[in-house]
Design an enzyme around this catalytic site. Sequence first.
Site, PDB file in Angstrom:
ATOM      1  N   THR A   1     -15.518 -48.137  -5.478  1.00  0.00           N
ATOM      2  CA  THR A   1     -14.878 -46.887  -5.905  1.00  0.00           C
ATOM      3  C   THR A   1     -15.652 -46.308  -7.080  1.00  0.00           C
ATOM      4  OG1 THR A   1     -12.729 -45.877  -6.410  1.00  0.00           O
ATOM      5  CG2 THR A   1     -13.211 -47.944  -7.522  1.00  0.00           C
ATOM      6  N   ASN A   2     -15.089 -45.328  -7.779  1.00  0.00           N
ATOM      7  CA  ASN A   2     -15.748 -44.755  -8.955  1.00  0.00           C
ATOM      8  C   ASN A   2     -14.693 -44.460 -10.021  1.00  0.00           C
ATOM      9  OD1 ASN A   2     -14.676 -42.006  -8.516  1.00  0.00           O
ATOM     10  ND2 ASN A   2     -15.876 -42.186  -6.634  1.00  0.00           N
ATOM     11  N   ARG A   3     -15.123 -43.883 -11.128  1.00  0.00           N
ATOM     12  CA  ARG A   3     -14.229 -43.778 -12.295  1.00  0.00           C
ATOM     13  C   ARG A   3     -13.344 -42.534 -12.309  1.00  0.00           C
ATOM     14  NH1 ARG A   3     -17.799 -43.981 -17.173  1.00  0.00           N
ATOM     15  NH2 ARG A   3     -15.800 -43.722 -18.221  1.00  0.00           N
TER      16      ARG A   3
END
Length: 408
Positions: free
Chosen positions: A209-211
Amino acid sequence: METTLRDKHVLLAVTGSIAAYKSVLILRRLVEAGARVTVVMTSSARQFITPLTFQVLSRRPVYTSLFDPSDEIRHLTLAEQVDLILIAPATANIIGKIANGIADDLLTTLVTASRAPMVMAPAMDGDMWNYPVLQRNLSVLDGLGVQIVPPEEGPLASGKEGVGRLASEERILSAVLSRLSRRCDLIGETVLITAGPTREPIDPVRYLTNRSSGKMGYALARAARWRGARVILVSGPTSLAGPANVERVLVQTAEEMRDAVRRYFPETTLLIMAAAVADYRPRFRADQKLKKDTSTLFLELEPTPDILSDLGPERGSRIVAGFAAETEDVLNRARAKLEQKGLDLIVANDVTQEGAGFDLDTNIVTLMDAHGTTTALPKLSKAEVAERILDEIVKLKARSRTDDRIIR
Ligand code: CTP
């Protein structure tokens, strides 16, 4: 934007913070802008400043008690009369009470009884601001449509430095104006907004995933709803509460997001892709949890569908906006994406800048449109950035209608 508050009745609620003295300046600004202002003070606010100051400046009685024998239903009459409730400063205590429906004094009872829009400007010590329960309460209020004007960073009354100072008078005034101006310039539009990250599973317990927090997309959804649009929010996993009166579709992966966008696209008139869609996903998803039985583990990745590019000719005359979160050569890369993806508008941000990017309440963006116009915005709250993006989209829509007429 409307710049006057003439004919507007604002309820200014002052709660018990050392910043209560700043409410006097806010009151003056509201009065100068033409508003009729009624001040309500909590009992702790009166420890910091007297009602007389507000009474003289507002030229109206100041209300402090639920139990006034001369008017036992004041909370109901005021609740119905006011056009907007501004709580400035708002303490952690009042935020907690309102988020949880507690009604134990004049202000909280009045808030419970009123359906007027609400703007809150919190002020407190930095540690209090970061307290997870407070943040959860703010997120509840945000989901209910309360506009939060986030506090600023700087020296605090405790002597420490941090986030917690009451926002400037300008920012509070501008939130009140924009909330009251009710620019219903998106009535009749169906706005599809994507928000948050996607999660691409590796095995039953792990994912890529990412932030992204989803805050920017949610702020857009709320702002578009306030302007009268029907809003469909396709959201990746976030901890944010769904905004009031917005249809929320929860998804996990890029593919699910693509499917949801395609499902709602035929009825959409405006698409804003604020989601940080994962570009790659594991080619194989393990059915069982991967075990630590090799010294090196290779994950084979494959590209996810590019949701914007895949829409291609189906876009028709819809306005389509995208985001470009970059770490270098921001404007050139953003313009290239605008062109490659055939967008009408791209919102570029350099996520390495302080005050911009993921999981913050502020953002620093540059708007670039397909006609070659570039507008750099200062650091603003995500709610303010959302308003500016929608202003730009409304302009682009008007322009495309004029261009259509010229071509015909
Ligand atoms: N986007 C999309 N589908 C994807 C990836 C991105 O629709 N699979 C959208 C994003 O929502 C955003 C825009 O495309 O509005 C740009 O996303 P970004 O990730 O910055 O660009 P990419 O095209 O993925 O390029 P790169 O990651 O190489 O910078």
